[in-house]
Design a protein around this motif. Structure first.
Motif, PDB file in Angstrom:
ATOM      1  N   ASP A  84       0.831  -1.207   0.000  1.00  0.00           N
ATOM      2  CA  ASP A  84       0.000   0.000   0.000  1.00  0.00           C
ATOM      3  C   ASP A  84       0.862   1.253   0.000  1.00  0.00           C
ATOM      4  OD1 ASP A  84      -2.741  -1.082   0.208  1.00  0.00           O
ATOM      5  OD2 ASP A  84      -2.042  -1.883   2.113  1.00  0.00           O
ATOM      6  N   ALA A  85       2.182   1.078  -0.211  1.00  0.00           N
ATOM      7  CA  ALA A  85       3.148   2.183  -0.209  1.00  0.00           C
ATOM      8  C   ALA A  85       3.252   2.849   1.155  1.00  0.00           C
ATOM      9  CB  ALA A  85       2.803   3.220  -1.285  1.00  0.00           C
ATOM     10  N   LEU A  86       2.937   2.128   2.214  1.00  0.00           N
ATOM     11  CA  LEU A  86       3.105   2.649   3.567  1.00  0.00           C
ATOM     12  C   LEU A  86       4.555   2.451   3.987  1.00  0.00           C
ATOM     13  CD1 LEU A  86      -0.088   1.131   5.250  1.00  0.00           C
ATOM     14  CD2 LEU A  86       0.140   3.266   3.960  1.00  0.00           C
ATOM     15  N   LYS A  87       5.150   3.473   4.569  1.00  0.00           N
ATOM     16  CA  LYS A  87       6.551   3.403   4.969  1.00  0.00           C
ATOM     17  C   LYS A  87       6.707   2.631   6.275  1.00  0.00           C
ATOM     18  CE  LYS A  87       8.362   7.551   2.705  1.00  0.00           C
ATOM     19  NZ  LYS A  87       9.101   8.815   2.915  1.00  0.00           N
ATOM     20  N   ILE A  88       7.753   1.810   6.328  1.00  0.00           N
ATOM     21  CA  ILE A  88       8.125   1.128   7.563  1.00  0.00           C
ATOM     22  C   ILE A  88       9.537   1.574   7.904  1.00  0.00           C
ATOM     23  CG2 ILE A  88       8.504  -1.097   8.683  1.00  0.00           C
ATOM     24  CD1 ILE A  88       6.484  -2.328   6.827  1.00  0.00           C
ATOM     25  N   GLU A  89       9.628   2.411   8.928  1.00  0.00           N
ATOM     26  CA  GLU A  89      10.913   2.956   9.341  1.00  0.00           C
ATOM     27  C   GLU A  89      11.738   1.880  10.046  1.00  0.00           C
ATOM     28  OE1 GLU A  89      11.930   5.959   8.634  1.00  0.00           O
ATOM     29  OE2 GLU A  89      10.067   6.852   7.893  1.00  0.00           O
ATOM     30  N   PRO A  90      13.070   2.044  10.050  1.00  0.00           N
ATOM     31  CA  PRO A  90      13.900   1.039  10.733  1.00  0.00           C
ATOM     32  C   PRO A  90      13.838   1.118  12.248  1.00  0.00           C
ATOM     33  CG  PRO A  90      15.263   2.783   9.813  1.00  0.00           C
ATOM     34  CD  PRO A  90      13.880   3.031   9.308  1.00  0.00           C
ATOM     35  N   ILE A  91      13.388   2.247  12.795  1.00  0.00           N
ATOM     36  CA  ILE A  91      13.305   2.387  14.247  1.00  0.00           C
ATOM     37  C   ILE A  91      12.177   3.366  14.582  1.00  0.00           C
ATOM     38  CG2 ILE A  91      14.961   4.296  14.394  1.00  0.00           C
ATOM     39  CD1 ILE A  91      16.045   2.998  16.970  1.00  0.00           C
ATOM     40  N   TYR A  92      11.505   3.098  15.695  1.00  0.00           N
ATOM     41  CA  TYR A  92      10.396   3.952  16.133  1.00  0.00           C
ATOM     42  C   TYR A  92      10.543   4.247  17.621  1.00  0.00           C
ATOM     43  CZ  TYR A  92       7.728   2.767  11.881  1.00  0.00           C
ATOM     44  OH  TYR A  92       7.295   2.615  10.588  1.00  0.00           O
ATOM     45  N   PRO A  93      10.144   5.431  18.033  1.00  0.00           N
ATOM     46  CA  PRO A  93      10.063   5.683  19.482  1.00  0.00           C
ATOM     47  C   PRO A  93       8.811   5.024  20.047  1.00  0.00           C
ATOM     48  CG  PRO A  93       9.297   7.601  18.281  1.00  0.00           C
ATOM     49  CD  PRO A  93       9.800   6.619  17.240  1.00  0.00           C
ATOM     50  N   ARG A  94       8.759   4.877  21.326  1.00  0.00           N
ATOM     51  CA  ARG A  94       7.582   4.313  21.977  1.00  0.00           C
ATOM     52  C   ARG A  94       6.386   5.248  21.787  1.00  0.00           C
ATOM     53  NH1 ARG A  94       7.098   3.116  28.483  1.00  0.00           N
ATOM     54  NH2 ARG A  94       4.918   2.458  28.480  1.00  0.00           N
ATOM     55  N   ALA A  95       5.215   4.668  21.514  1.00  0.00           N
ATOM     56  CA  ALA A  95       3.985   5.464  21.374  1.00  0.00           C
ATOM     57  C   ALA A  95       3.393   5.657  22.768  1.00  0.00           C
ATOM     58  CB  ALA A  95       3.006   4.757  20.455  1.00  0.00           C
ATOM     59  N   ARG A  96       3.733   6.741  23.404  1.00  0.00           N
ATOM     60  CA  ARG A  96       3.395   6.918  24.821  1.00  0.00           C
ATOM     61  C   ARG A  96       1.931   7.262  25.057  1.00  0.00           C
ATOM     62  NH1 ARG A  96       7.786   6.743  27.921  1.00  0.00           N
ATOM     63  NH2 ARG A  96       9.828   6.948  26.917  1.00  0.00           N
ATOM     64  N   ASP A  97       1.250   7.769  24.045  1.00  0.00           N
ATOM     65  CA  ASP A  97      -0.147   8.162  24.248  1.00  0.00           C
ATOM     66  C   ASP A  97      -1.120   7.073  23.802  1.00  0.00           C
ATOM     67  OD1 ASP A  97       0.530   8.348  21.611  1.00  0.00           O
ATOM     68  OD2 ASP A  97      -0.623  10.178  21.219  1.00  0.00           O
ATOM     69  N   ALA A  98      -0.612   5.876  23.509  1.00  0.00           N
ATOM     70  CA  ALA A  98      -1.468   4.806  22.984  1.00  0.00           C
ATOM     71  C   ALA A  98      -2.218   4.112  24.116  1.00  0.00           C
ATOM     72  CB  ALA A  98      -0.633   3.790  22.224  1.00  0.00           C
ATOM     73  N   ALA A  99      -3.399   3.595  23.752  1.00  0.00           N
ATOM     74  CA  ALA A  99      -4.212   2.826  24.700  1.00  0.00           C
ATOM     75  C   ALA A  99      -4.589   1.510  24.045  1.00  0.00           C
ATOM     76  CB  ALA A  99      -5.467   3.612  25.074  1.00  0.00           C
ATOM     77  N   PRO A 100      -4.799   0.468  24.846  1.00  0.00           N
ATOM     78  CA  PRO A 100      -5.208  -0.816  24.257  1.00  0.00           C
ATOM     79  C   PRO A 100      -6.510  -0.680  23.471  1.00  0.00           C
ATOM     80  CG  PRO A 100      -4.568  -1.091  26.552  1.00  0.00           C
ATOM     81  CD  PRO A 100      -4.632   0.379  26.301  1.00  0.00           C
ATOM     82  N   ILE A 101      -6.612  -1.421  22.386  1.00  0.00           N
ATOM     83  CA  ILE A 101      -7.826  -1.443  21.576  1.00  0.00           C
ATOM     84  C   ILE A 101      -8.730  -2.544  22.103  1.00  0.00           C
ATOM     85  CG2 ILE A 101      -8.742  -1.852  19.257  1.00  0.00           C
ATOM     86  CD1 ILE A 101      -6.111  -0.756  18.155  1.00  0.00           C
ATOM     87  N   ALA A 102      -9.965  -2.199  22.384  1.00  0.00           N
ATOM     88  CA  ALA A 102     -10.900  -3.175  22.954  1.00  0.00           C
ATOM     89  C   ALA A 102     -11.194  -4.275  21.946  1.00  0.00           C
ATOM     90  CB  ALA A 102     -12.196  -2.474  23.368  1.00  0.00           C
ATOM     91  N   GLY A 103     -11.011  -5.506  22.373  1.00  0.00           N
ATOM     92  CA  GLY A 103     -11.281  -6.641  21.491  1.00  0.00           C
ATOM     93  C   GLY A 103     -11.845  -7.801  22.276  1.00  0.00           C
ATOM     94  N   ARG A 104     -11.078  -8.889  22.386  1.00  0.00           N
ATOM     95  CA  ARG A 104     -11.517 -10.015  23.219  1.00  0.00           C
ATOM     96  C   ARG A 104     -11.569  -9.585  24.675  1.00  0.00           C
ATOM     97  NH1 ARG A 104      -7.243 -12.654  20.674  1.00  0.00           N
ATOM     98  NH2 ARG A 104      -6.157 -12.722  22.676  1.00  0.00           N
ATOM     99  N   PRO A 105     -12.433 -10.214  25.449  1.00  0.00           N
ATOM    100  CA  PRO A 105     -12.422  -9.945  26.895  1.00  0.00           C
ATOM    101  C   PRO A 105     -11.042 -10.216  27.478  1.00  0.00           C
ATOM    102  CG  PRO A 105     -14.372 -11.206  26.299  1.00  0.00           C
ATOM    103  CD  PRO A 105     -13.510 -11.153  25.074  1.00  0.00           C
ATOM    104  N   ALA A 106     -10.695  -9.517  28.543  1.00  0.00           N
ATOM    105  CA  ALA A 106      -9.366  -9.629  29.135  1.00  0.00           C
ATOM    106  C   ALA A 106      -9.026 -11.083  29.463  1.00  0.00           C
ATOM    107  CB  ALA A 106      -9.290  -8.772  30.397  1.00  0.00           C
ATOM    108  N   ALA A 107      -7.834 -11.507  29.052  1.00  0.00           N
ATOM    109  CA  ALA A 107      -7.289 -12.838  29.335  1.00  0.00           C
ATOM    110  C   ALA A 107      -8.124 -13.978  28.759  1.00  0.00           C
ATOM    111  CB  ALA A 107      -7.092 -13.048  30.830  1.00  0.00           C
TER     112      ALA A 107
END
Length: 668
Positions: free
Chosen positions: A44-67
């Motif tokens: 899709d021509a999306l760039k994949i950089e060789p290194i990334y910083p941590r995404a500090r403002d990210a939150a888990p995406i709700a999906g399956r129930p926990a565990a």
């Protein structure tokens, strides 16, 4: 309780590392080459950089129930209902928590499937299966054939089972089925009301659903990209949502009737990001409908297109990565395609491996114990967001075309998928995208892989197609190379020997090993067996050989003065001419090999001194076509003049070269 080591910082003696520090080190290694060399790109021509910083403002995406573990779903696809029932019972007794029933003629049947969905067949299929015992049932009705959903609902009621206690996904998927067939029995507006009525009737009987499947697999199977698969699945879901609403079902209820399915392949990070992106995209659609987002059910199936017929055991590894990625990406259920499915109907061993792939990941690796473990990972978060944006843009194009059915009629979706497929096929042909055992590291002597001796069910035509358009035809990436291997197998069966290429190794092992290894793999991926010539290592220039001319210069003066002259430096072993004895050995070995094709293998320095002589001798000995392993560079004109016809090297079109090699051999 606080441990004494809690405050221990192992990095305390090191200065904090920054991105700029890393870039300085990288630039030193690149030595002036552009940094973009390290940046990858998706289809899709999306760039994949060789290194990334941590995404500090990210939150888990709700999906399956926990565990909560995902459902371990095993496909049931034997044409004979009694055999299919035996498979189902065995799978449930050995760890499967769900059963997926494929019927012949369906888009996911892969050439097999239960012969029909008649009431008596379903009675056989579910004999001894306790439908209200907490297992998941996945039904894939086939458009234009018996209504498997309604027939199973009748069976459940006849057994006196409470429909609300049956965990069943009915998976009506008319639009994706029509996309694969390239045909529709009627315009979609004429089909919406009957489909909505089927779903409404099942809801009215007390089944919880989901009932309708937004299946992205047709795009993935046809060679499409991740964003294209997501956009197609979203467009399907919106079309079904409109269908259900038009049928009198409230939007808040209609969305519970929907589920999704995506393909999971061996690209770990892209697969994880794709499943995460789908949840975000669907939540956006729910918000646009005025609904509060709720986690949607997403099923995964390991990818059909990545399966190989050759070295089929490698498919186990591909399936493991795909299952791992889908599970960590939040899939609610995973179906693993057995590693021998591309060869035929899988036997009990292949089915066991497919089942245990999931059991090991869940029970021994505990992958389900952490909810959305990718949350906060800079690379996966960035990829998830980029996929969301790319897929949303494509989804809007489909909507602007009038929705998924008009977009299929206009060929909009097919053109985009075909363009991606063409690029993907080119990368496979050039072996930039590697399929171990098929396009790299082939094994011409691999053992036979067992499959069941079962024939696909004979199907009657499903009815006239009122509307036709280009189909999203499934493909397997390895198929073009496998067709060449099949031709080689047939010749081996008929004549007792495969077609051969003679590897004319020149110089020492240090000179030729790398390129001989490359050439052997190159030709054998096309079923052309490599026969190697190993030159004698005991024929260097004689130690007393002189090369100083006898008539002039210091050597002549020394002879006149009766002194021992100092000999001029002898040519290095790499640059010396090909000894006449080695020429004889080379041509004799070629004639004994039975090969029509020759490939010279050595270093560039050896080529400079010996390739022309070797090519001339081999051509005189009857070689029909001579290759050289490596890029020719400045020597190309001289090499061609000496008899070298073609050059094989990394990044070249291997498939085209192999197809031409077959054409040349079949001319002789």
């Amino acid at each position: 309780m606080t441990s004494a080591t809690d405050d221990l910082r192992l990095s305390a003696d090191f200065a904090p590392a920054t991105y700029d520090d890393w870039r300085k080190l990288v630039d030193g290694v690149l030595k002036g080459a552009p940094f973009e060399k390290l940046v990858g790109k998706t289809y899709d021509a999306l760039k994949i950089e060789p290194i990334y910083p941590r995404a500090r403002d990210a939150a888990p995406i709700a999906g399956r129930p926990a565990a909560a573990p995902w459902q371990i779903v095993q496909r049931i696809d034997h044409p004979d209902a009694a055999q299919a029932n035996a498979q189902a019972l065995h799978d449930l007794e050995n760890g499967a928590t769900g059963l997926e029933f494929e019927f012949a003629g369906g888009p996911g049947a892969r050439g097999f499937g239960v012969a029909d969905a008649a009431p008596e067949t379903l009675a056989w299929l579910f004999d001894g299966v306790f439908l209200d015992a907490g297992i998941s049932i996945v039904l894939n009705p086939v458009l234009g054939r018996q209504n498997a959903g309604t027939n199973l609902a009748d069976l459940i009621e006849a057994r006196g089972i409470d429909p609300a206690k049956v965990d069943i996904r009915f998976n009506y998927q008319a639009l994706s089925t029509m996309a694969v067939r390239g045909a529709a029995p009627a315009p979609w507006p004429n089909m919406e009301r009957p489909f909505a009525k089927v779903v409404g009737d099942l809801m009215g009987r007390g089944f919880k659903g989901p009932f309708v499947l937004a299946d992205g697999r047709p795009v993935h199977d046809a060679g499409g990209s991740e964003a294209q698969e997501l956009a197609f699945a979203l467009a399907l879901a919106v079309a079904y949502l409109r269908m259900l609403e038009a049928g009198g079902i409230a939007l808040d209820v209609a969305r519970t009737a929907l589920s999704f399915r995506l393909s999971a392949d061996a690209d770990q990070f892209l697969t994880m990001a794709k499943f995460r992106a789908l949840r975000l995209l669907w939540a956006r659609i729910e918000q646009a409908c005025g609904l509060v987002p709720k986690p949607v059910f997403i099923a995964a199936e390991t990818a059909w297109r990545m399966l190989t017929q050759r070295d089929a055991y490698v498919n186990m590894l591909r399936a493991t990565i795909a299952t791992f990625s889908a599970g960590l990406g939040g899939a609610n259920a995973v179906t693993v395609l057995p590693h021998t499915l591309a060869l035929g109907l899988p036997d009990p061993f292949a089915r066991r491996v497919a089942r245990n792939t999931q059991l090991v990941l869940l029970e021994e690796s505990n992958l389900a114990k952490v909810s959305d473990p990718a949350a906060g990972s800079g690379g996966i978060e960035a990829l998830t967001q980029a996929l969301c944006e790319a897929a949303w843009s494509l989804f809007q194009e489909i909507e602007n075309a009038g929705g998924v059915f008009p977009a299929l009629e206009q060929g909009l979706i097919q053109r985009k998928v075909a363009a991606t497929r063409a690029v993907r096929e080119a990368n496979i042909a050039r072996r930039k995208e590697v399929l171990t055992g098929a396009t790299e590291f082939p094994n011409l002597h691999e053992a036979h892989v067992a499959v069941l001796d079962a024939k696909p069910a004979a199907l009657a035509p499903s009815g006239e197609a009122a509307i036709k358009f280009d189909a999203l035809l499934p493909m397997r990436l390895a198929a073009p190379f496998e067709r060449l291997r099949d031709r080689s197998d047939q010749i081996l069966k008929e004549k007792g020997a495969r077609p051969k290429v003679f590897l004319a190794n020149l110089g020492t092992p240090a000179d030729f090993t790398a390129r001989a290894t490359f050439a052997k793999s190159f030709f054998e991926t096309g079923g052309i067996e490599a026969v190697e010539f190993l030159p004698s290592l005991s024929s260097p220039l004689p130690s007393g050989e002189r090369s100083t001319p006898q008539g002039s210069g210091e050597g002549a003066l020394a002879l006149a003065l009766d002194r021992n002259p100092s000999p001029a430096p002898a040519p290095s072993a790499q640059e010396r001419p090909l000894p006449s004895g080695e020429v004889k050995d080379l041509t004799a070995a070629f004639k004994a090999s039975g090969a029509d094709l020759v490939c010279l293998c050595s270093s560039d320095k050896v080529y400079a001194g010996q390739a022309a002589a070797a090519a001339g001798a081999l051509q005189a000995a009857g070689a029909k076509h001579i290759y050289l392993a490596g890029r020719p560079g400045e020597q190309e004109a001289a090499l061609r003049a000496a008899g070298v016809h073609d050059f094989v090297f990394a990044g070249g079109d291997a498939l085209a070269a192999l197809q031409e090699a077959w054409r040349l051999m079949e001319q002789t």
